[in-house]
Design an enzyme around this catalytic site. Structure first.
Site, PDB file in Angstrom:
ATOM      1  N   ASP A  89     -12.786  36.819 -20.888  1.00 36.86           N
ATOM      2  CA  ASP A  89     -13.192  35.667 -20.087  1.00 36.86           C
ATOM      3  C   ASP A  89     -13.452  34.506 -21.042  1.00 36.86           C
ATOM      4  OD1 ASP A  89     -13.270  37.694 -18.187  1.00 36.86           O
ATOM      5  OD2 ASP A  89     -15.159  37.007 -17.291  1.00 36.86           O
ATOM      6  N   LYS A 151     -12.196  31.377 -13.073  1.00 33.65           N
ATOM      7  CA  LYS A 151     -13.574  31.820 -12.868  1.00 33.65           C
ATOM      8  C   LYS A 151     -14.472  30.597 -12.736  1.00 33.65           C
ATOM      9  CE  LYS A 151     -17.127  34.377 -15.510  1.00 33.65           C
ATOM     10  NZ  LYS A 151     -17.345  35.211 -16.712  1.00 33.65           N
ATOM     11  N   LYS A 180     -12.510  34.672  -9.832  1.00 34.49           N
ATOM     12  CA  LYS A 180     -13.761  35.376 -10.113  1.00 34.49           C
ATOM     13  C   LYS A 180     -14.922  34.422  -9.872  1.00 34.49           C
ATOM     14  CE  LYS A 180     -16.440  37.614 -13.807  1.00 34.49           C
ATOM     15  NZ  LYS A 180     -16.395  38.191 -15.179  1.00 34.49           N
TER      16      LYS A 180
END
Length: 220
Positions: A89, A151, A180
């Site tokens: 991430d 995300k 996400k």
């Protein structure tokens, strides 16, 4: 719905200790979360502890500001992968995105994706610092650079995930990437709202509370 398999069980606080990371792994194994998400210095510990299980090792890169060099982000990603990370991430370069330097942002993501190889890459936009137009642009650049997810948030800035941002991001990526939601998600109701808006992954330190707050047929 197996919401437990949509949760990245997360511990990213700077003062985290190895015994807390061990507890995170034990909980993830017990609840069969999708992954444990940690800072890069803990990747080897997490990978070793989760070996042989269905729980993946997730690592944040360029966290939480995203303002370090592309070379530094790519190096951190390569190190994490070498130590066993299954997913990365990364934080987008927020300043570059806001000034409209699309080539920098795209290449920043692309170099981290290259370092990840075939592992999943999620790109953190930090939506609380962006306009809606910048959020959509960030999503487009992430897709162009080969990211697998976009995300919402790090959880370390001025705000976390919102239903409106998840919906906007899902509209922006369509079927080209997943979304996400992370940052400030503490309950089953909040997690379900994010999923309804289009999220397929939830990043949270409150994964246990989320699962235990779900109707039994949806929790596991």
């Amino acid at each position: 719905m197996q919401i437990n398999r949509m949760i990245d069980h997360t511990l990213l606080k700077p003062e985290a200790q190895p015994e807390e990371i061990e507890k995170l792994c034990v909980e993830a194994l017990q609840y069969h979360f999708w992954s444990c998400c940690v800072n890069s210095s803990f990747v080897a510990q997490v990978h070793g502890r989760l070996a042989g299980s269905d729980v993946k090792t997730c690592c944040v890169v360029g966290f939480p500001l995203g303002a370090m060099s592309t070379l530094a982000k790519a190096a951190e990603a390569r190190d994490a992968v070498a130590n066993g990370a299954d997913e990365i991430d990364m934080v987008i370069h927020i300043g570059a995105l806001k000034r409209g330097d699309t080539e920098y942002v795209r290449e920043d993501i692309a170099q981290v994706k290259k370092a990840c190889g075939n592992r999943t890459l999620k790109v953190i936009l930090e939506t609380c610092l962006l306009t809606d137009e910048e959020k959509s642009l960030g999503c487009a650049l992430a897709i162009q650079a080969g990211a697998d997810f976009v995300k919402t948030s790090t959880g370390f800035s001025t705000g976390g995930a919102t239903v409106e941002d998840v919906r906007l991001m899902k509209d922006a990526v369509g079927d080209s990437a997943e979304v996400k939601a992370s940052g400030g998600i503490h309950t089953a109701e909040e997690a379900l709202a994010m999923i309804k808006a289009g999220a397929t992954r939830i990043g949270a330190s409150a994964g246990i509370a989320i699962v235990e707050g779900m109707p039994k047929e949806d929790a596991q």
